[in-house]
Scaffold this motif. Structure first.
Motif, PDB file in Angstrom:
ATOM      1  N   VAL A 149       0.862  -1.176   0.000  1.00 17.31           N
ATOM      2  CA  VAL A 149       0.000   0.000   0.000  1.00 17.31           C
ATOM      3  C   VAL A 149       0.901   1.229   0.000  1.00 17.31           C
ATOM      4  O   VAL A 149       1.898   1.261   0.727  1.00 17.31           O
ATOM      5  CB  VAL A 149      -0.888   0.024   1.264  1.00 17.31           C
ATOM      6  CG1 VAL A 149      -1.644   1.343   1.366  1.00 17.31           C
ATOM      7  CG2 VAL A 149      -1.858  -1.145   1.269  1.00 17.31           C
ATOM      8  N   SER A 157      -1.019   3.843 -10.079  1.00 18.86           N
ATOM      9  CA  SER A 157      -1.923   3.133  -9.179  1.00 18.86           C
ATOM     10  C   SER A 157      -2.066   1.664  -9.547  1.00 18.86           C
ATOM     11  O   SER A 157      -2.650   0.882  -8.818  1.00 18.86           O
ATOM     12  CB  SER A 157      -3.289   3.809  -9.136  1.00 18.86           C
ATOM     13  OG  SER A 157      -3.986   3.494 -10.311  1.00 18.86           O
ATOM     14  N   GLY A 160      -0.517  -0.649  -6.807  1.00 15.19           N
ATOM     15  CA  GLY A 160      -1.147  -0.941  -5.528  1.00 15.19           C
ATOM     16  C   GLY A 160      -2.026   0.205  -5.088  1.00 15.19           C
ATOM     17  O   GLY A 160      -1.984   1.279  -5.677  1.00 15.19           O
ATOM     18  N   PRO A 161      -2.822  -0.040  -4.052  1.00 18.10           N
ATOM     19  CA  PRO A 161      -3.732   1.001  -3.575  1.00 18.10           C
ATOM     20  C   PRO A 161      -2.977   2.149  -2.898  1.00 18.10           C
ATOM     21  O   PRO A 161      -1.845   1.979  -2.454  1.00 18.10           O
ATOM     22  CB  PRO A 161      -4.612   0.265  -2.565  1.00 18.10           C
ATOM     23  CG  PRO A 161      -3.870  -0.964  -2.203  1.00 18.10           C
ATOM     24  CD  PRO A 161      -2.971  -1.306  -3.326  1.00 18.10           C
ATOM     25  N   HIS A 162      -3.633   3.273  -2.844  1.00 19.27           N
ATOM     26  CA  HIS A 162      -3.012   4.481  -2.299  1.00 19.27           C
ATOM     27  C   HIS A 162      -3.846   5.087  -1.193  1.00 19.27           C
ATOM     28  O   HIS A 162      -5.073   5.027  -1.255  1.00 19.27           O
ATOM     29  CB  HIS A 162      -2.926   5.559  -3.382  1.00 19.27           C
ATOM     30  CG  HIS A 162      -1.842   5.335  -4.362  1.00 19.27           C
ATOM     31  ND1 HIS A 162      -1.853   4.296  -5.250  1.00 19.27           N
ATOM     32  CD2 HIS A 162      -0.691   6.018  -4.596  1.00 19.27           C
ATOM     33  CE1 HIS A 162      -0.760   4.347  -5.998  1.00 19.27           C
ATOM     34  NE2 HIS A 162      -0.043   5.386  -5.619  1.00 19.27           N
ATOM     35  N   LEU A 313      -6.110  -6.217   2.106  1.00 17.23           N
ATOM     36  CA  LEU A 313      -5.409  -6.809   0.970  1.00 17.23           C
ATOM     37  C   LEU A 313      -4.877  -8.194   1.329  1.00 17.23           C
ATOM     38  O   LEU A 313      -5.001  -9.153   0.577  1.00 17.23           O
ATOM     39  CB  LEU A 313      -4.233  -5.891   0.630  1.00 17.23           C
ATOM     40  CG  LEU A 313      -3.771  -5.783  -0.801  1.00 17.23           C
ATOM     41  CD1 LEU A 313      -4.911  -5.312  -1.674  1.00 17.23           C
ATOM     42  CD2 LEU A 313      -2.623  -4.786  -0.883  1.00 17.23           C
ATOM     43  N   ASP A 318     -11.882  -7.375  -0.885  1.00 17.33           N
ATOM     44  CA  ASP A 318     -11.886  -6.313  -1.873  1.00 17.33           C
ATOM     45  C   ASP A 318     -11.821  -4.964  -1.192  1.00 17.33           C
ATOM     46  O   ASP A 318     -12.473  -4.742  -0.169  1.00 17.33           O
ATOM     47  CB  ASP A 318     -13.164  -6.390  -2.719  1.00 17.33           C
ATOM     48  CG  ASP A 318     -12.971  -7.344  -3.882  1.00 17.33           C
ATOM     49  OD1 ASP A 318     -11.793  -7.635  -4.201  1.00 17.33           O
ATOM     50  OD2 ASP A 318     -13.977  -7.815  -4.435  1.00 17.33           O
ATOM     51  N   GLU A 321     -12.157   1.140  -2.360  1.00 16.70           N
ATOM     52  CA  GLU A 321     -11.578   2.062  -3.346  1.00 16.70           C
ATOM     53  C   GLU A 321     -10.082   1.805  -3.419  1.00 16.70           C
ATOM     54  O   GLU A 321      -9.452   1.554  -2.401  1.00 16.70           O
ATOM     55  CB  GLU A 321     -11.819   3.519  -2.941  1.00 16.70           C
ATOM     56  CG  GLU A 321     -12.898   3.649  -1.887  1.00 16.70           C
ATOM     57  CD  GLU A 321     -12.952   4.977  -1.180  1.00 16.70           C
ATOM     58  OE1 GLU A 321     -13.006   5.983  -1.888  1.00 16.70           O
ATOM     59  OE2 GLU A 321     -12.945   4.981   0.067  1.00 16.70           O
ATOM     60  N   ARG A 322      -9.551   1.895  -4.610  1.00 18.91           N
ATOM     61  CA  ARG A 322      -8.109   1.715  -4.788  1.00 18.91           C
ATOM     62  C   ARG A 322      -7.356   2.911  -4.230  1.00 18.91           C
ATOM     63  O   ARG A 322      -6.232   2.790  -3.772  1.00 18.91           O
ATOM     64  CB  ARG A 322      -7.774   1.590  -6.284  1.00 18.91           C
ATOM     65  CG  ARG A 322      -8.278   0.328  -6.924  1.00 18.91           C
ATOM     66  CD  ARG A 322      -7.392  -0.844  -6.677  1.00 18.91           C
ATOM     67  NE  ARG A 322      -6.085  -0.693  -7.289  1.00 18.91           N
ATOM     68  CZ  ARG A 322      -5.118  -1.579  -7.187  1.00 18.91           C
ATOM     69  NH1 ARG A 322      -5.323  -2.681  -6.499  1.00 18.91           N
ATOM     70  NH2 ARG A 322      -3.967  -1.387  -7.754  1.00 18.91           N
ATOM     71  N   THR A 323      -7.956   4.073  -4.332  1.00 17.61           N
ATOM     72  CA  THR A 323      -7.288   5.275  -3.861  1.00 17.61           C
ATOM     73  C   THR A 323      -8.166   6.005  -2.866  1.00 17.61           C
ATOM     74  O   THR A 323      -9.314   6.314  -3.162  1.00 17.61           O
ATOM     75  CB  THR A 323      -6.990   6.216  -5.048  1.00 17.61           C
ATOM     76  OG1 THR A 323      -6.129   5.541  -5.962  1.00 17.61           O
ATOM     77  CG2 THR A 323      -6.326   7.489  -4.563  1.00 17.61           C
TER      78      THR A 323
END
Lengths: 360, 360
Positions: A149, A157, A160-162, A313, A318, A321-323
């Motif tokens: 992360v 992106s 990985g997620p931010h 993760l 899930d 949000e990824r970011t």
DNA sequence: AGTATTTTTGGAAACGTTGCCAGAACGAAT
DNA sequence: ATTCGTTCTGGCAACGTTTCCAAAAATACT
């Protein structure tokens, strides 16, 4: 030095039970009969037995260990985030190890190897540097080999997620504040410009100037490297220009403090001659002369959210949000506004409640 | 997420060789025939195999991993020592993990457990806190269960070897300097007094006053906790006294910076009204207004020596000395001496050559 | 007392490596 | 061809746990 190693087998023998029973006494005591449990505990105490974590981990799929990668261990801004990562980590049974890279790729890769070789579960990156194996896998078209992360820094992106703040917006807020206090010739001291985050802040600075109809002067942009010394040097360069600025927006508090010193050394007053705004809200900033106006980053939320995301993760959940973008806050102190002492500092940023739930 | 784990067995199958041959290809390639070696390497590349370090470590007696315990990660003084520990550690094939305790016993114990459970080999303690198991073993009359080295802080030397500076002497040097510049009413801001190191510095302060025939005034001693805020508060207390001091010796630069601010806030001049001397020589101290006179600790040598001592300990080698005392240095800047700018800072402390040899 | 159920137990197979040892393959010397 | 050294190789037993699974013991129920 080489004390004989006591193993579970020795305990079993001593307590007159099977290895399994010893293991169970430790793992799920409820299921073993009190008398045996007692005998086992006694044997453990007598022989000074400590389970071998390496052996345990060989059987377990995960180790509950995360590594936090910090570019420079002495930056108080990171320190605060690490604190908050540790808070959530502990609560969820993770152990936190800190690795310092000094922005060196080999050091980062070394720590990243601990994850590939299964010594740790995942990574939280507080710097922009990317583990080589991530890049390699990417170019080879493979899936991301490491659970990680990004916190604070921004990267592609896809890696990985931010969890970040709106650096563009924050820069605009800072510059808007300077404009509102009457400044018209506003300079900026940026961080290293190969850094996405610094590009964002610079873009925000430009956007706000443009929105206010102020001219852009390349001579008012100086690049630093986040450090105090670089801020000082950059400010000296800005002061050497023909038409001196009446304000400066710095991309870090450390650089802002350097700027304050350069301005004082030039015999100019803050904010009378030049107003100064920093970024990060280091504890130190409240103590400078004059106290520093700055953008407060929600360090608690950044750390906590990053750790929650990594946890999600690692459990294959899930991510909503990824970011995740967290709110920043302008903290106005005397370096930008002259006059009588202002109201005391606003309270620390409260934890945004929504994250708590979506990632619980 | 749950990518199938590739093991040495899969590689063996793919390459059409035995597990042993795969292991050997990795461990001692010279001994396996080139054609097979090639096949193995190819299989490794194709299947993206990474050896499981946990499994390897189960067979190995040591892991080449040390943990450095830092009370507070944001203290630049520790950061510099950690840097130098890492330098030597890398050179000798160790991996360095950093653990932050915030002076909390439970956190320290958690990291210490990594050594007892064999996840790491040894500990370098930059704080004074002692792992519970050390104390327990001691009271039970058992030998020290953990290989550890103290750096900076002092503790009962029965617990392990130390690398320190002469805090008593350093305090005397600082106070002597103030006396030499004409100060007579010299105050001190100490660190937490349950800390041996702080007691040493306080004792040194007293000894030097006594040696100079100056009176001791309990009202001139204020206790802080090393932090900037505590230094500020302590200085305010000292200034509130009837007879104001003409100098103050602070047990840390952070507190000295706090003191500078309190003095400025009171409208007094440094060093005109009050001279200030700090301790540690943080990079920041060169940038304060005025720049801070301080005691420079040999951070490079402290870190390097501590790591060498731990290495020796882990190899069961005898240490030439249980306690290594390294030289400090007075750095005179404008906070204690008025007048024209002084000569530039002296160069960083060179590595004392003798340690290098005795512990190589 | 005898059966059915539940609670406790221990044996043995993992986990993924390394390293000993004996045996296979190879070439060189007879 | 046979024998003898070498060089390579593979089987197998560790390393210290955890965790099935089935068996044994304890308890509950007729």
């Amino acid at each position: 030095m080489a004390r004989p190693v006591v193993t579970i087998r020795d305990i079993a023998r001593r307590a007159g039970v099977s290895i399994t029973t010893v293991s169970r006494t430790l793992r799920e005591p409820a299921v073993v009969r009190p008398d045996k449990r007692e005998r086992v505990h006694q044997a453990i105490a007598e022989m000074n037995y400590v389970p071998n974590a390496i052996a345990q981990q060989l059987r377990r799929p995960r180790h509950e260990t995360v590594i936090v990668i910090v570019p420079a261990i002495d930056n108080p801004f990171f320190a605060d985030i690490v604190q908050n990562i540790e808070l959530v980590a502990h609560e969820r049974g993770y152990r936190v190890l800190i690795g310092e890279t000094q922005s060196r790729q080999d050091r980062l890769d070394h720590y990243a190897d601990m994850v590939t070789t299964r010594l740790a579960d995942g990574l939280i990156l507080l710097g922009a540097l990317l583990p080589s194996q991530m890049r390699d896998a990417r170019t080879a078209g493979l899936p991301a080999p490491l659970p990680l992360v990004f916190a604070c820094e921004r990267s592609d992106s896809a890696y990985g997620p931010h969890v970040v703040i709106d650096n563009h917006g924050a820069a605009r807020t800072a510059v808007a504040h300077l404009i509102a206090t009457g400044c018209r010739r506003i300079a900026t001291i940026t961080g290293p410009l190969d850094n996405l985050l610094c590009q964002d802040r610079l873009a925000g600075y430009r956007a706000e100037l443009a929105a206010a109809g102020l001219p852009q002067d390349p001579a008012l942009v100086a690049e630093g490297d986040f450090s105090l010394g670089s801020g000082r040097a950059a400010m000296l360069r800005l002061l050497a220009g023909a038409d001196r600025p009446d304000a400066v927006f710095c991309a870090s508090d450390q650089m802002a403090i350097g700027a304050l010193q350069a301005i004082a050394a030039a015999g100019l007053a803050v904010p009378g001659d030049i107003a100064v705004v920093g970024f990060d809200d280091l504890p130190f900033g409240a103590f400078t002369v004059p106290p520093l106006t700055t953008i407060r980053q929600p360090t608690a939320a950044i750390g906590a959210t990053a750790m929650r995301m990594l946890d999600a993760l690692l459990h294959g959940r899930d991510l909503p949000e990824r970011t995740v973008v967290l709110p920043h806050q302008l903290v106005v102190r005397a370096s930008s506004v002259a006059g009588p002492p202002l109201a005391p500092d606003p309270p620390a940023q409260p934890e945004p409640p929504d994250r708590q739930e979506t990632l619980a």
